[in-house]
Design a protein around this motif. Sequence first.
Motif, short mmCIF file in Angstrom:
data_model
loop_
_atom_site.label_atom_id
_atom_site.label_comp_id
_atom_site.label_asym_id
_atom_site.label_seq_id
_atom_site.Cartn_x
_atom_site.Cartn_y
_atom_site.Cartn_z
N ALA A 12 22.17 -50.72 -28.65
CA ALA A 12 21.72 -51.71 -29.62
C ALA A 12 21.79 -53.08 -28.97
CB ALA A 12 22.58 -51.66 -30.88
N GLN A 42 12.45 -45.89 -28.45
CA GLN A 42 12.48 -46.79 -29.61
C GLN A 42 11.30 -47.74 -29.51
OE1 GLN A 42 15.27 -49.95 -32.08
NE2 GLN A 42 16.22 -48.39 -30.82
N THR A 95 19.15 -56.81 -28.10
CA THR A 95 17.96 -57.65 -28.30
C THR A 95 17.04 -57.54 -27.09
OG1 THR A 95 19.07 -59.58 -27.33
CG2 THR A 95 19.20 -59.32 -29.74
N ASP A 120 17.87 -51.41 -32.70
CA ASP A 120 18.80 -50.74 -33.60
C ASP A 120 19.24 -49.43 -32.99
OD1 ASP A 120 20.23 -49.64 -35.68
OD2 ASP A 120 18.78 -50.25 -37.21
N ASP A 167 20.31 -46.87 -34.40
CA ASP A 167 19.96 -45.71 -35.22
C ASP A 167 18.47 -45.39 -35.18
OD1 ASP A 167 22.61 -45.52 -36.02
OD2 ASP A 167 22.30 -46.93 -37.69
N LYS A 168 17.69 -46.16 -34.47
CA LYS A 168 16.24 -45.95 -34.48
C LYS A 168 15.72 -45.30 -33.20
CE LYS A 168 15.05 -49.60 -37.76
NZ LYS A 168 14.23 -50.83 -37.99
N GLN A 196 15.11 -57.14 -32.43
CA GLN A 196 16.39 -56.45 -32.44
C GLN A 196 16.19 -54.97 -32.08
OE1 GLN A 196 18.44 -59.59 -32.79
NE2 GLN A 196 19.63 -57.73 -33.21
#
Length: 692
Positions: free
Chosen positions: A561, A584, A563, A598, A600-601, A596
């Motif tokens: 996670a 992602q 940027t 994530d 979880d993505k 961003q």
Amino acid sequence: MSLKTSRCVRPLRFLVLAGAVAALASVPAVFAQAPSQTAPGGGGAGEEPVRRSRKPEKPPPVNLVVRVGHDNTTREGHITPVQVDLANNEEGFTGRIELRSFGPGAVRVTDMPIDLPKGGQKQYTLFARLNRDDTNAQLASGELLVFSGRRMIAREVLTPSYVTDAALVLSASGEGAGLQFVADDEKFKVVHRPAEQLPTQWPGYEPADLVALNGTAWSAMSDDQKRALRIWVERGGKAILCGERTAEWSDPEGRALAGVVPTEIASEPRLDCVAELGGTAYEGRTGSILTLSGPLNTGAIDVRREGNRPLIVVRSAVHGRVVWLGFDPFRENLRVGWDGYFPFWERLIELARGGTEVPELPPGAEEGRQAAASLPKLPAPPLLAVGVFGVVYAVIFGPLNIWVLRRLRRTVKSWLFMPALALGMTLLVLFVGQRWGNARIVLNSLSVLSTSAGGRTASEYNYVGLFSPTNRSFDLAVDDAAPELADQGVAATGAEMSAGAVAEASDVGGALDLSWPTHQEDGTVRWDAVALQLFSVRLLEQRRPRDLGGSLEIRLDGRLAGTVKNGTQVPLRNAYLYRRRRYQMLGELQPGTQVQVDADKWVKELEAAKDLAGTGAALENRRFQESVARLWSSPESLILGESGDPAGRGGRNEAWLVAECPDYRGGLEVDGVSFNNRGALLVVRIPRGYVD
């Protein structure tokens, strides 16, 4: 009788009188000239005559000074700068400089236009790959000629020295000595240059194996010089950089190269971090030494600290290698007061030349060639046009032919009519076919840009497929001072072309040597009349460094996670992150945009791209788009290359960013032909320093 005699005597008297007057007139000139014929003092026997003073020689029309490589030293087969200084002594003129190679085989020539006003002085730089010619009486590698129109007005033979086993080191330190005191003919060939004389284009550094400079020289360099050095290093060059003041490396180009963010200054009476290289620690017998440190830049491979402050940092800069020193080793107090000074420099140079952490490999080469050669079958003429042509043909060779033959009662004319009619129809068909073929030239271009996060330079690999159904020659141009353009020959013919397949390497033939461009001018090179074969796909591959105008800043933590910020000037679309078969999607990244990431993505399947390389609905457009889409969705093809070997490239263990560059245009241009399809992909390696 007396009358005739008097008439004859008068002219004779006149002639005698004129001769006497001429003799008397020449006497003063003889006496005036006599003293200059002999030495002063009488000019007696045995005295040598004094020579007359000559008139001053007329200067040459142009004063020519040529510098090859660095201090007339280069490496064989490497791109070599040939710097030409011209001073015009006559009227202004326009002309050209020709650089010709010697050696076996055909003589290769490249030229550059010049425009020199009266009394003007200008400097020109050409780039070429020179080789030693052992058969030449002067051991010359080539010659440089200056032409005004068709008249040659100056000539210089090029006789550079070639280094083989020794390392060619280019140094700049803001003072006279540089690194010349560590020169060793067996290990190092050192050339010291003032900062203002360093190259302003990246190929100017190509003959060097290593560049060493301090902050004083960096501050004296122009923006073009800094940019050229940064491009050369990030392209694969090696450099030793050092500083002792925060203002020296705080600009964007300096931050891209330095090992630390220069923020902390401290005076050190002793340096223990240099003991491993110099054999002994530095003791401040002649005074303390000023040091510069700060937070580490990404890409650090090896760090030596003084206390908690990193002072010696080895880091990778995209494809290059930089050794950063947080002090100035050019200082005289180190040279005089430290016994380990000379061993330190020798081992430092060896450390800087130790290797390239990320070797530069052509990304997606096979898929790129397939996309460039994805050409369909030529479409047949419209059915209506074929029908009309058949009707016209039947009318001409039927009723019209019979009517004309009946009108031509003479046998000779009737015999000539049929061949003339057949010839006219043939010329008509050729004309129509030529116009139809010229309108169906297909030109595909796919560029793959490869860089690392934090780097400001990308390596561009441009794959171009050029197809023409007629025999033609094309003029090519590339917007770079010294690109590498290679002709891969005929890619496919006949059924292969219709399927969009690329021929095997054994089938590729007729490749042209494009190592020397025909013309060079203002950072652009051109090739004239590159010939094509009828009904064949010519594959061209071009490589050049590209300045992105910034860098991609990517920060990920242990959960992946973080940027992603697009700090370049290149808009990105269909961007996604990839690591270990997980993806992602990031979508669109305009310059200056930050998104961003994530944790979880991350997913196991990649979403379909939106309008990838969409340029039209024609068959050749669709096949090109499909090839680009396959390459975009196959990150391992871009990452691992053709061999599939991840060694040295991070491979599946690294994180990567892949994106489309919709507005990017490859460097190769074909004169008079517009591109049917153009696409560009960006591949960004994310070093481990960006992943916590």
